[in-house]
Design a protein around this motif. Structure first.
Motif, short mmCIF file in Angstrom:
data_model
loop_
_atom_site.label_atom_id
_atom_site.label_comp_id
_atom_site.label_asym_id
_atom_site.label_seq_id
_atom_site.Cartn_x
_atom_site.Cartn_y
_atom_site.Cartn_z
N THR A 176 0.84 -1.19 0.00
CA THR A 176 0.00 0.00 0.00
C THR A 176 0.88 1.24 0.00
N LEU A 177 0.36 2.33 -0.54
CA LEU A 177 1.05 3.62 -0.52
C LEU A 177 0.29 4.62 0.33
N ASP A 178 -0.43 4.10 1.33
CA ASP A 178 -1.14 4.99 2.26
C ASP A 178 -0.12 5.77 3.08
N THR A 179 -0.50 6.99 3.48
CA THR A 179 0.38 7.84 4.27
C THR A 179 -0.19 8.04 5.67
N LYS A 180 0.68 8.46 6.56
CA LYS A 180 0.28 8.80 7.92
C LYS A 180 0.90 10.15 8.29
N ARG A 181 0.22 10.87 9.17
CA ARG A 181 0.71 12.18 9.60
C ARG A 181 1.48 12.01 10.91
N VAL A 182 2.72 12.54 10.94
CA VAL A 182 3.56 12.44 12.13
C VAL A 182 3.96 13.86 12.54
N SER A 183 3.74 14.18 13.80
CA SER A 183 4.02 15.53 14.30
C SER A 183 5.52 15.84 14.25
N ALA A 184 5.85 17.09 13.93
CA ALA A 184 7.24 17.52 13.89
C ALA A 184 7.86 17.60 15.28
N GLU A 185 7.05 17.43 16.32
CA GLU A 185 7.60 17.42 17.67
C GLU A 185 8.50 16.22 17.88
N TYR A 186 8.19 15.11 17.20
CA TYR A 186 8.96 13.88 17.38
C TYR A 186 9.70 13.46 16.11
N LEU A 187 9.20 13.86 14.95
CA LEU A 187 9.86 13.51 13.70
C LEU A 187 10.68 14.69 13.22
N HIS A 188 11.95 14.44 12.94
CA HIS A 188 12.88 15.51 12.57
C HIS A 188 13.36 15.31 11.14
N HIS A 189 13.46 16.40 10.43
CA HIS A 189 13.90 16.41 9.03
C HIS A 189 15.21 17.17 8.94
N VAL A 190 16.24 16.50 8.46
CA VAL A 190 17.56 17.11 8.28
C VAL A 190 17.87 17.10 6.80
N ALA A 191 18.04 18.27 6.20
CA ALA A 191 18.18 18.37 4.75
C ALA A 191 19.35 19.27 4.37
N ASN A 192 19.90 19.01 3.20
CA ASN A 192 20.94 19.84 2.62
C ASN A 192 20.25 20.94 1.82
N LEU A 193 20.06 22.10 2.44
CA LEU A 193 19.31 23.19 1.85
C LEU A 193 20.27 24.25 1.30
N THR A 194 20.02 24.70 0.08
CA THR A 194 20.89 25.68 -0.55
C THR A 194 20.18 26.98 -0.89
N ARG A 195 18.86 27.05 -0.65
CA ARG A 195 18.11 28.27 -0.93
C ARG A 195 17.15 28.56 0.21
N LEU A 196 16.82 29.84 0.38
CA LEU A 196 15.86 30.23 1.41
C LEU A 196 14.49 29.65 1.07
N HIS A 197 13.76 29.26 2.11
CA HIS A 197 12.40 28.74 2.00
C HIS A 197 12.34 27.35 1.35
N GLN A 198 13.49 26.77 1.07
CA GLN A 198 13.51 25.43 0.47
C GLN A 198 13.08 24.40 1.50
N VAL A 199 12.25 23.43 1.09
CA VAL A 199 11.69 22.44 2.00
C VAL A 199 12.48 21.13 1.94
N ARG A 200 12.73 20.62 0.75
CA ARG A 200 13.40 19.33 0.60
C ARG A 200 14.84 19.55 0.12
N GLY A 201 15.71 18.62 0.50
CA GLY A 201 17.14 18.78 0.24
C GLY A 201 17.59 18.14 -1.06
N LEU A 202 18.78 18.56 -1.51
CA LEU A 202 19.38 18.04 -2.73
C LEU A 202 20.73 17.41 -2.41
N SER A 203 21.10 16.42 -3.20
CA SER A 203 22.36 15.70 -3.02
C SER A 203 23.55 16.62 -3.22
N VAL A 204 24.67 16.33 -2.51
CA VAL A 204 25.88 17.11 -2.72
C VAL A 204 26.47 16.86 -4.10
#
Length: 467
Positions: A176-204
């Protein structure tokens, strides 16, 4: 001319998935890319960024008793920090750092206290769950709910929740490709960001991807050409063409030489050709391989790619030619980049996890917060990053010893530069002094002042030899 007309999110939405897949392909199939990632991971987290407990209130000394309790609990937790019991904390850091550089991002979840079907690895009820970027869909957008590329944000752009697949979309057992919502209080996102307001990261590898592909294709072509050239081939150069005619009995396929069918000459070491016909000679088919220009071309491509990825050319190419001064200058300049990456990793991964760990210690009753203390006071720590390697150990040791003798650095700082725990070094020195208390002092022992004079003379001699 191509121009990035869109926002950072528009570019990431178009390129992130493709770049991530291609970077994984390079990591798997190209040794140069694997080495680049190894260098980044080695110099960012090494065997694991260690944490030395230093609990203290502002302006007060470290509480050594609390520090020892925290260190004991931390050492036990280090062995089983994550939910699968597969990796120790050092290996967790290496996997997370590799995912950050190669994939451009990763997620991890804090799991504190009793949780259904979860067994914590130690008495401290805190575990982490490492999550690949694939589980947060890049194509999941819902403007009415503030969801962009799987990240739910508030009006100020701060992430408040993440929407994850319940199963990895590339897993052969995924149903299945069902999704679930996880609060940012416990789930952390670490990304390689190169621009302001960017949400998802890009490879080096983003800026060097094409160059790596070119090097990969070129080296493959050169290897094939060299293999073909290695199959040494000879030809018989004929004399007068009127001496040869087609054999009609063989359908005109075979060639006759003065009434005889063409013979086959088998090559053997040291053989002598003694049955050549009049006018014949043996010559080899010339080969232009190996190509003498291949190595310089590859060198320049790797030099340019190293800058884009963020590693030194010497480390990427494993080419360590050059003087001591040139090698050290390259190392010093690039080590600043490694320190920056290490500090970012500490701030976004290690320190938050350490704070959750201390919180779990308090909630479980493994530690008690002294009166008047805050959790921040208790979580105060020293983070030990990978140390810069030495090109000439004697010169580096003399320089650090001279700085310590002049009072420019403390013994603790120098000890940390070796990657050692100052408290543990002091304990071992005290233990060694106790064991050797009844032994006569070694004849070679000298006082610090004499040692400083000796070191200064060694430094002067080294400077003269370098000049």
């Amino acid at each position: 001319m191509a121009r990035d007309w869109g926002s950072g999110n528009a570019i990431a939405g178009m390129d992130a998935r493709q770049l991530r897949d291609q970077a994984r392909h390079l990591d798997r199939d190209l040794d140069l890319a694997t080495n680049a990632l190894n260098v980044l991971v080695q110099n960012t987290v090494g065997s694991g960024i260690d944490v030395l407990s230093a609990p203290r209130r502002p302006g007060e000394a470290i509480n050594r008793e609390l520090a020892q309790q925290l260190d004991d609990l931390w050492d036990a937790w280090w062995d089983r920090p994550e939910v699968t019991f597969t990796h120790d904390y050092g290996a967790c850091q290496q996997l997370l750092a590799r995912s950050l550089f190669r994939d451009g991002e990763f997620f991890y979840q804090d799991l504190v206290g009793p949780i259904s079907f979860l067994e914590h690895g130690t008495d401290v009820p805190y575990s982490i769950e490492m999550i690949e970027a694939d589980l947060c869909p890049l194509d999941f957008n819902d403007p009415s709910r503030g969801i962009l590329q799987g990240v739910e944000r508030n009006a100020w752009g701060r992430a408040v929740a993440y929407h994850l697949y319940k199963q990895h979309p590339g897993d052969p057992l995924a149903r299945t490709l069902d999704t679930k919502r996880v609060s940012a209080e416990y789930l952390h996102h670490v990304a390689n960001l190169t621009r302001l307001h960017q949400v998802r990261g890009l490879s080096v590898f983003a800026s060097a991807m094409s160059r790596f592909e070119d090097v990969k294709d070129y080296e493959e072509s050169e290897r094939i050409a060299a293999k073909v050239a290695a199959a040494l081939t000879f030809q018989i150069k004929k004399g007068d063409g009127t001496l040869y005619q087609a054999d009609a009995s063989l359908g005109g396929v075979a060639v006759m030489e003065q009434g005889r069918t063409v013979r086959e000459l088998q090559m053997a070491p040291g053989m002598i050709f003694d049955d050549l016909l009049p006018g014949e000679s043996i010559e080899t088919l010339a080969s232009n391989r190996p190509n003498p220009n291949a190595a310089p071309w590859r060198k320049e491509q790797l030099r340019a790619a190293a800058g884009g990825i963020g590693v030194s050319y010497s480390s990427l190419s494993l080419d360590y030619n050059g003087t001591y001064s040139a090698q050290r200058q390259e190392l010093v300049e690039k080590w600043g980049s490694y320190l920056m990456l290490a500090e970012q990793f500490i701030a976004r991964v290690v320190r938050p996890q350490r704070q959750r760990f201390v919180e779990a210690c308090l909630l479980s009753g493994r530690l008690r917060l002294p009166k008047g203390w805050t959790r921040r006071d208790l979580a105060a720590s020293t983070y030990v990053r990978p140390v810069m390697p030495w090109i000439d150990p004697l010169k580096e040791a003399n320089a650090r010893g001279e700085a310590e003798d002049r009072g420019w650095v403390s013994p603790q700082q120098n000890t940390l530069q070796y990657g050692n725990n100052p408290n543990e070094v002091l304990r071992q020195r005290e233990d060694w002094a106790e064991q050797t208390r009844d032994l006569p002092p070694p004849a070679a022992s000298i006082d610090p002042a004499t040692r400083a004079q000796f070191r200064a003379s060694v430094v002067r001699n080294q400077l003269r030899s370098d000049n």
